[in-house]
Design an enzyme around this catalytic site. Structure first.
Site, mmCIF file in Angstrom:
data_model
loop_
_atom_site.group_PDB
_atom_site.id
_atom_site.type_symbol
_atom_site.label_atom_id
_atom_site.label_comp_id
_atom_site.label_asym_id
_atom_site.label_seq_id
_atom_site.Cartn_x
_atom_site.Cartn_y
_atom_site.Cartn_z
ATOM 1 C CE LYS A 116 -68.367 116.342 -23.651
ATOM 2 N NZ LYS A 116 -68.257 115.108 -23.096
ATOM 3 C CE LYS A 197 -63.614 120.001 -19.340
ATOM 4 N NZ LYS A 197 -63.733 118.722 -18.488
ATOM 5 C CE LYS A 200 -61.246 110.625 -18.288
ATOM 6 N NZ LYS A 200 -62.703 110.976 -18.070
HETATM 7 P P1 ATP Z 1 -64.580 115.622 -21.407
HETATM 8 O O1 ATP Z 1 -63.531 115.162 -22.482
HETATM 9 O O2 ATP Z 1 -65.749 115.225 -21.477
HETATM 10 O O3 ATP Z 1 -64.084 117.141 -21.050
HETATM 11 P P2 ATP Z 1 -63.243 115.175 -18.934
HETATM 12 O O4 ATP Z 1 -61.799 115.446 -18.932
HETATM 13 O O5 ATP Z 1 -63.983 116.212 -18.425
HETATM 14 O O6 ATP Z 1 -63.959 114.751 -20.096
HETATM 15 P P3 ATP Z 1 -64.654 113.202 -17.114
HETATM 16 O O7 ATP Z 1 -64.395 111.724 -16.938
HETATM 17 O O8 ATP Z 1 -65.905 113.795 -17.735
HETATM 18 O O9 ATP Z 1 -63.366 113.932 -17.853
HETATM 19 O O10 ATP Z 1 -64.390 113.977 -15.904
HETATM 20 C C1 ATP Z 1 -64.009 113.522 -14.502
HETATM 21 C C2 ATP Z 1 -63.830 114.177 -13.344
HETATM 22 O O11 ATP Z 1 -62.724 115.181 -13.614
HETATM 23 C C3 ATP Z 1 -64.890 115.280 -13.188
HETATM 24 O O12 ATP Z 1 -65.280 115.358 -11.694
HETATM 25 C C4 ATP Z 1 -64.594 116.459 -13.910
HETATM 26 O O13 ATP Z 1 -65.243 117.678 -13.293
HETATM 27 C C5 ATP Z 1 -63.108 116.565 -13.503
HETATM 28 N N1 ATP Z 1 -62.268 117.354 -14.440
HETATM 29 C C6 ATP Z 1 -62.486 117.008 -15.903
HETATM 30 N N2 ATP Z 1 -61.438 118.100 -16.572
HETATM 31 C C7 ATP Z 1 -61.225 118.732 -15.544
HETATM 32 C C8 ATP Z 1 -60.116 119.833 -15.350
HETATM 33 N N3 ATP Z 1 -59.467 120.502 -16.665
HETATM 34 N N4 ATP Z 1 -59.760 120.364 -14.445
HETATM 35 C C9 ATP Z 1 -60.197 120.177 -13.302
HETATM 36 N N5 ATP Z 1 -60.939 118.904 -13.296
HETATM 37 C C10 ATP Z 1 -61.552 118.298 -14.112
#
Ligand code: ATP
Ligand code: LTN
Length: 337
Positions: A116, A197, A200
């Site tokens: 990041k 991956k 968000k």
């Molecule tokens: P970021 O934009 O920072 O990647 P994020 O999508 O990872 O955000 P978070 O709120 O940080 O969202 O994550 C919430 C939960 O979702 C965490 O347990 C994380 O491990 C899980 N998670 C996030 N992205 C994935 C994914 N692509 N596949 C499976 N689990 C995920």
């Protein structure tokens, strides 16, 4: 009768960005499915969202909206304490106290920080400190288990290290938590690029994420646009060029709970990837439509939602406040009269 003590579970989710299928399959669905077996705390980590710049009104809306999604997905207030992190002051305070036992080098090594920070011109102090705030979230509740997607494993391991370090200085005080990673759905990949991956941070990019609140038409459209390869074989595969199909099958497996062989058998009569996508879209729509409907009902009754969150915060405080007070005492601070 001998009673075995229930395992305590804590996890968190950031309210920034739009919640997607990766969050649901990697985290939320598992929280819902196992909530009856455990004592559960689920935290909407708004303080973590502030580690990258946010638009205040959008953050406020998304925080309440995420709470509604969690209840709509099936978290039951009778079984799970759902609360907003900033409503329990002990989280911010424990972060400071734990900062004072955490070596800087441990934070600089975190892969999420490096990723990041590398993408930003100016990096906020909070981004580096993110994992210490997360360690506080977990350690304050003496959580045994932390169910998260694969990407958060390193942060949970750091929380263990910080807890162990505190214990070695001040005596046996924190329970050392275990990360719990689901067998399927732990890493849902982007539909536009199955080598990264689903995230968000990119959910505003067209074609990247399956957003949980999209209607059936939009869900179908996103899945139909998913990047695949030029072949037509429908089976799980680790080959990088087949990552798109592998990702779609992974989504199917995580939603249906079927075995690899049964999933592949379900598609043995499919005519190419068009057919595969159509059927994946059907199961995704079937899974998400009831959640979307319950979500809209909850959002139409804001006072009820606020009441649920107030009760959640109150329950969380009964554990977190005495714990942080004891941290202060152990570290040599004078407790107020
Ligand atoms: P970021 O934009 O920072 O990647 P994020 O999508 O990872 O955000 P978070 O709120 O940080 O969202 O994550 C919430 C939960 O979702 C965490 O347990 C994380 O491990 C899980 N998670 C996030 N992205 C994935 C994914 N692509 N596949 C499976 N689990 C995920
Ligand atoms: N960093 C986590 C969110 C998070 C969390 C937690 C997860 C904050 N505090 C405590 C588990 C336990 C993420 O999902 N990105």
């Amino acid at each position: 009768m001998t009673e075995t003590k229930q395992k305590r579970v804590l996890s968190g989710i950031q309210p920034s960005g739009e919640i997607h299928l990766g969050n649901y399959l990697g985290a939320v669905k598992g929280w819902v499915d196992r909530q009856a077996e455990k004592e559960n705390f689920f935290c909407i980590v708004d303080l973590h969202s502030l580690t990258v710049p946010q638009e205040p009104e959008a953050l406020r809306h998304q925080t309440r909206s995420l709470a509604a999604i969690l209840f709509a997905a099936g978290l039951d207030p009778a079984k799970s304490t759902v609360f907003i992190q900033s409503h329990v002051r002990a989280h911010a305070e424990s972060c400071w106290l734990l900062n004072c036992v955490t070596p800087l080098g441990w934070l600089q090594r975190m892969t999420q920080y490096k990723d990041k920070a590398g993408k930003q011109e100016s990096v906020l102090m909070g981004l580096l400190d993110y994992p210490v705030l997360m360690a506080g979230d977990i350690l304050l509740y003496d959580a045994n288990e932390v169910p998260v997607g694969e990407d958060q494993k390193q942060h949970v391991e750091l929380a263990r290290d910080i807890g162990q370090r505190f214990n070695s200085i001040y005596g046996d005080f924190f329970v050392i938590p275990q990360p719990v990673i689901p067998e399927v759905g732990a890493r849902v990949m982007g539909l536009d690029d199955p080598t990264v991956k689903m995230s968000k941070s990119y959910s505003h990019i067209r074609g990247h994420a399956v957003r949980l609140l999209d209607d059936a038409k939009e869900l179908e459209r996103s899945i139909k646009r998913a990047v695949t390869d030029s072949g037509n074989e429908i089976r799980f595969s680790e080959e990088p060029e087949r990552a798109g199909v592998n990702n779609l099958l992974g989504i199917y497996k995580a939603i249906t709970g079927k075995s690899v062989a049964d999933c592949e058998a379900d598609f043995s009569d499919a005519r190419g990837y068009g057919d595969l996508k159509k059927r994946i879209a059907e199961v995704v729509i079937e899974e998400l439509s009831p959640i979307r409907e319950r979500y809209h009902t909850l959002m139409a009754n804001p006072d009820d939602l606020d009441e649920l969150l107030a009760r959640g915060a109150e329950q969380a405080r009964t554990l977190a406040e005495p714990k942080v007070a004891e941290m202060r005492r152990l570290m040599g601070l004078v407790l107020p009269k």
